[in-house]
Scaffold this active site. Structure first.
Site, mmCIF file in Angstrom:
data_model
loop_
_atom_site.group_PDB
_atom_site.id
_atom_site.type_symbol
_atom_site.label_atom_id
_atom_site.label_comp_id
_atom_site.label_asym_id
_atom_site.label_seq_id
_atom_site.Cartn_x
_atom_site.Cartn_y
_atom_site.Cartn_z
ATOM 1 N N CYS A 155 0.822 -1.211 0.000
ATOM 2 C CA CYS A 155 0.000 0.000 0.000
ATOM 3 C C CYS A 155 0.854 1.257 0.000
ATOM 4 O O CYS A 155 0.669 2.149 -0.824
ATOM 5 C CB CYS A 155 -0.933 0.008 1.199
ATOM 6 S SG CYS A 155 -2.118 -1.313 1.129
ATOM 7 N N HIS A 156 1.762 1.357 0.946
ATOM 8 C CA HIS A 156 2.541 2.582 1.053
ATOM 9 C C HIS A 156 4.025 2.310 1.198
ATOM 10 O O HIS A 156 4.781 3.164 1.653
ATOM 11 C CB HIS A 156 2.023 3.439 2.209
ATOM 12 C CG HIS A 156 0.546 3.637 2.150
ATOM 13 N ND1 HIS A 156 -0.328 2.861 2.830
ATOM 14 C CD2 HIS A 156 -0.194 4.510 1.424
ATOM 15 C CE1 HIS A 156 -1.567 3.231 2.540
ATOM 16 N NE2 HIS A 156 -1.520 4.229 1.690
ATOM 17 N N GLY A 157 4.451 1.066 0.875
ATOM 18 C CA GLY A 157 5.878 0.776 0.767
ATOM 19 C C GLY A 157 6.625 0.648 2.086
ATOM 20 O O GLY A 157 7.721 1.173 2.223
ATOM 21 N N TYR B 295 -4.002 11.471 -1.618
ATOM 22 C CA TYR B 295 -3.337 10.192 -1.358
ATOM 23 C C TYR B 295 -1.837 10.329 -1.638
ATOM 24 O O TYR B 295 -1.003 9.802 -0.893
ATOM 25 C CB TYR B 295 -3.959 9.137 -2.263
ATOM 26 C CG TYR B 295 -3.698 7.715 -1.847
ATOM 27 C CD1 TYR B 295 -4.000 7.276 -0.561
ATOM 28 C CD2 TYR B 295 -3.173 6.789 -2.756
ATOM 29 C CE1 TYR B 295 -3.782 5.965 -0.198
ATOM 30 C CE2 TYR B 295 -2.962 5.475 -2.391
ATOM 31 C CZ TYR B 295 -3.271 5.057 -1.116
ATOM 32 O OH TYR B 295 -3.052 3.761 -0.756
ATOM 33 N N ARG B 299 1.271 9.810 1.156
ATOM 34 C CA ARG B 299 2.369 8.846 1.010
ATOM 35 C C ARG B 299 3.716 9.511 0.809
ATOM 36 O O ARG B 299 4.759 8.847 0.897
ATOM 37 C CB ARG B 299 2.069 7.907 -0.165
ATOM 38 C CG ARG B 299 0.769 7.152 0.042
ATOM 39 C CD ARG B 299 0.577 6.085 -0.975
ATOM 40 N NE ARG B 299 0.552 6.610 -2.338
ATOM 41 C CZ ARG B 299 0.431 5.857 -3.408
ATOM 42 N NH1 ARG B 299 0.350 4.558 -3.289
ATOM 43 N NH2 ARG B 299 0.405 6.399 -4.598
#
Lengths: 191, 419
Positions: A155-157, B295, B299
Site C-alpha cells: 500500500c505505502h511501501g 493520497y 504517502r
C-alpha cells in the site's frame, strides 16, 4: 437572600443554574449510550481466542489464520532468516520495542524477544501493517518480501525484516505480536 | 443582494398566501429577479451543475437503498442483484457511481474558477469557507459510499482511511475500534457507513442553502473582479442566466451520458468486482481518482503521523486562503504574475493526482515530495508575497465599461478585417 439586592444571587439565578445543570446531565446521560453503541459489541469481543494446528508446517513455510477479524502470520523460519534477524543492531532499528504482548511493554526488539520459542524458529505476528492496516506481502512463495527479506506492504511501501520489524517506509512500529503460547508441540493458542 | 423586494402578487390567492408565508416572494427575489453581473462566463455555470449533481445523487441513492442490503455477507450480492435483476437497476447504479465522479469533476472546476477569479476574497470569505465545508462533506460521503459495494477496494480503502485515526496519540486505537465497532473493518462498520452515507447528502444540502444564502448577500463575483456599482452592471438571473446555466448543463450531461452508457466502469477499479477478503490486500490500493492528489500527499511524508497531518493540512489550508492572499485585486486577468503561478498550481495538482496512482517508490516518491512541497509553497509563500510585489494591470472602472471596451475592440477588429 434578598431578591432586591442586584449584586446578590437571586432565587431566579439559582433556578436557572439548577435547570441548566439538570438538562446538561440529562443530555450527557442519553448521549453516552448513543456513542457507546458503536464500540465493539459482545459478539466481536467473544471471538478472542483461537487454537491453530501447526504440525504440517516445514521450515521456511508460513500460514495465515484469522483472529479477531485480522490475519495472523505464523512462520517457521529457516536458519538463514533467524541469522539475518539476529545480526541487526537493535539501536539502529526505527522501532526498538519488541511490541510483544507476552513480554513487558519495554522489552527490546531483539530477535529472541520477537520469536515464540527458544530456538527462534516460530514467529507469530498480527499481519496488519502498522502504518494504515494493509496486509503485507511475504507469506506466499511468489510474494515480494521487501528489501530485508521479510514482508513488504504494497500500500505505502513499508519494509519489514525476517523478525517482522519495521526497517524502511512510513510505518512507525514493528508488527504486533499477540498473546500466544504453545499448548503442546503441535498447537499454538492465540489470544 | 439585500434590497427591496420586487415581487408583486398577481392573484388574490397569491396575495393572501404572501401575507401568510412569503415563500413565492423569496423565490422570486432570489431566482427570477436576482441581479447578476452581466459578464459571467461559462465557468460560472458550475454552481447550477453542482446543484443538479446533488439532486441526482440523492434521487438515485434513495432508489438504490430500496434494493441494497447493508450486511457484510449480502452487500456484494445485493449490488449484483441491482445490476442484473432490478428493472433499470444497472442504469440507476451507473448514474449514481458515475454521478459521484461527475460531481467531483464539477466541484473541482468550480473551486479552480474561484481560485482564478479571486472569489474567496472579501467580502466572500464566509461563502468560500462554506464551499470548503461542502467539499469536505462530499469527500466523506463519497468515501463511505465507495465502501458499500463491499468489494476489495471498498474494504481496503476503508481499512486504510479508518486507520488514519490510529495515529492520534494515546486514544488512537480506542477511536479506531469505536469507528469500526470491532477489531477490524467488518459488518458493523459497513452498517454504520450505510446509515451515515444516507444522512450526509442532506447535511450537504443544508450547507448548500447557507452557501447560496451567503452568495445572495454578497452577490456574484465576476471575471473582471470589479464589484457591481450600478444597475446597468447587472441583468436579472432569469432569463439570462437560467438559459446560460441550462445550456451548460446540457453540454455537461452529454459527457455524463457518455460515461454512463459507453464507459461506466472506466473511472472505477476492477478489483472492486471481487468480494471483500480481509486476509488478502490487493497488490495496488488506490482511492477513486478525485482523491488521488491527497493520497499522493499522504504517502509523500515518511512518517505516519506526519503524513496524516500534512494531508489534513492540505484541505485545512483552504479555510484560511482568504487571509493568505494579500492582493486586493480579485481577478487573475489583471494579475500577470499570479496568472502564471495559478497555472503552475493547476499542473502541480494534476501531477499530484497522477503520482497518487503510482507506487510510492523511486522517482515517483521524489516527485510526490516536490509536488507536495510546492502545494504548500503556493499557499504559504507565493500568495502572500505576490500581493506585495506584483504590479497589477489597470483595472476597469466598472463591469459595464469592461464589457463595452471588449465589444469596441471586437468591432474594430471586424472593421479592419473587412477593409
Amino acid at each position: 437572600m434578598s431578591d432586591k439586592d442586584p449584586k446578590q444571587p437571586s432565587r431566579r439565578d439559582f433556578i436557572f443554574l439548577a435547570t441548566g445543570a439538570f438538562a446538561a446531565v440529562g443530555a450527557a446521560s442519553i448521549a453516552w449510550p448513543i456513542v457507546d453503541q458503536m464500540n465493539p459489541d459482545a459478539t466481536a469481543l467473544a471471538l478472542s481466542k483461537i487454537e491453530v494446528d501447526i504440525s504440517q508446517l516445514e521450515r521456511g513455510q508460513a500460514i495465515t489464520v484469522k483472529w479477531r477479524g485480522k490475519p495472523v502470520f505464523i512462520r517457521r523460519r529457516t536458519e538463514e532468516e533467524i541469522q539475518m534477524a539476529s545480526r541487526v543492531d537493535i539501536d539502529s532499528l526505527p522501532d526498538n520495542n519488541a511490541r510483544n504482548y507476552n513480554l513487558s511493554p519495554d522489552s527490546a526488539a531483539s530477535d529472541e524477544n520477537r520469536s515464540l520459542d527458544e530456538n527462534g524458529e516460530w514467529l507469530v505476528m498480527v499481519g496488519v501493517c502498522t502504518h494504515l492496516g494493509c496486509v503485507p506481502k511475504g507469506q506466499s512463495l511468489g510474494d515480494s518480501k521487501g528489501d530485508f527479506g521479510g514482508w513488504y506492504c504494497p500500500c505505502h511501501g513499508s519494509h519489514y525484516d525476517t523478525a517482522g520489524r519495521i526497517r524502511k517506509g512510513p510505518a512507525a512500529k514493528n508488527l504486533d505480536i499477540p498473546a500466544a503460547e504453545f499448548i503442546n508441540q503441535n498447537v499454538i493458542r492465540i489470544g | 443582494m439585500s434590497k427591496e423586494s420586487t415581487y408583486i402578487p398577481k392573484s388574490g390567492f397569491s396575495k393572501w398566501f404572501d401575507q401568510r408565508l412569503p415563500l413565492p416572494r423569496m423565490l422570486h427575489d432570489n431566482i427570477n429577479a436576482f441581479p447578476t453581473p452581466r459578464n459571467l462566463n461559462y465557468w460560472y455555470t458550475f454552481g447550477g451543475i453542482l446543484t443538479f449533481c446533488l439532486v441526482t445523487q440523492i434521487v438515485t441513492g434513495i432508489v438504490l437503498a430500496m434494493h441494497y442490503t447493508a450486511d457484510a455477507g449480502l452487500a456484494f450480492a445485493s449490488v449484483e442483484h441491482i445490476m442484473r435483476n432490478v428493472n433499470y437497476g444497472w442504469l440507476i447504479r451507473y448514474i449514481h457511481a458515475v454521478g459521484a465522479s461527475m460531481f467531483f469533476l464539477a466541484v473541482y472546476v468550480h473551486i479552480f474558477r474561484g481560485l482564478y477569479y479571486g472569489s474567496y476574497k472579501a467580502p466572500r470569505e464566509i461563502l468560500w469557507i462554506l464551499g470548503v465545508v461542502i467539499y469536505l462533506l462530499m469527500v466523506i460521503t463519497a468515501f463511505m459510499g465507495y465502501v458499500l459495494p463491499w468489494g476489495q477496494m471498498s474494504f481496503w480503502g476503508a481499512t486504510v482511511i479508518t486507520n488514519l485515526f490510529s495515529v492520534i496519540p494515546v486514544v488512537g486505537t480506542t477511536i479506531t475500534e469505536w469507528l469500526w465497532g470491532g477489531f477490524a473493518v467488518d459488518n458493523a462498520t459497513l452498517k454504520r457507513f450505510f446509515s451515515l452515507h444516507y444522512l450526509m447528502p442532506f447535511m450537504i444540502f443544508g450547507v448548500v442553502i447557507l452557501h447560496i444564502w451567503s452568495l445572495h448577500v454578497t452577490g456574484n463575483n465576476n471575471p473582471v473582479g470589479v464589484s457591481v456599482k450600478e444597475k446597468q452592471d447587472t441583468v436579472p438571473f432569469a432569463p439570462y442566466y437560467t438559459v446560460k446555466d441550462a445550456f451548460s448543463l446540457v453540454c455537461f450531461l452529454i459527457l455524463f451520458a457518455w460515461f454512463i452508457f459507453f464507459n461506466p466502469n472506466i473511472l472505477g477499479h476492477t478489483d472492486n468486482y471481487i468480494m471483500a477478503d480481509p486476509l488478502v490486500t490487493p497488490a495496488h490500493i488506490v482511492p477513486e481518482w478525485y482523491l488521488l492528489p491527497f493520497y499522493a500527499i499522504l504517502r509523500a511524508i515518511p512518517s505516519k503521523l506526519g503524513g496524516v497531518l500534512v494531508m489534513g493540512a492540505a484541505i485545512a489550508i483552504l479555510f484560511i486562503l482568504p487571509w493568505l492572499d494579500t492582493s486586493k485585486v480579485r481577478s487573475a486577468t489583471f494579475r500577470p504574475l499570479y496568472k502564471q503561478f495559478y497555472w503552475i498550481f493547476v499542473v502541480n495538482c494534476i501531477a499530484l493526482g497522477y503520482l497518487g496512482s503510482q507506487n510510492p517508490e523511486g522517482l515517483f516518491l521524489v516527485a510526490s515530495r516536490i509536488c507536495t512541497a510546492y502545494y504548500f509553497i503556493h499557499f504559504l509563500l507565493v500568495l502572500p508575497i505576490l500581493g506585495l510585489v506584483e504590479k497589477p494591470k489597470p483595472i476597469p472602472e466598472s463591469i459595464t465599461k469592461a464589457v463595452l471596451e471588449k465589444m469596441e475592440i471586437r468591432n474594430m477588429k471586424e472593421k479592419s478585417a473587412e477593409a
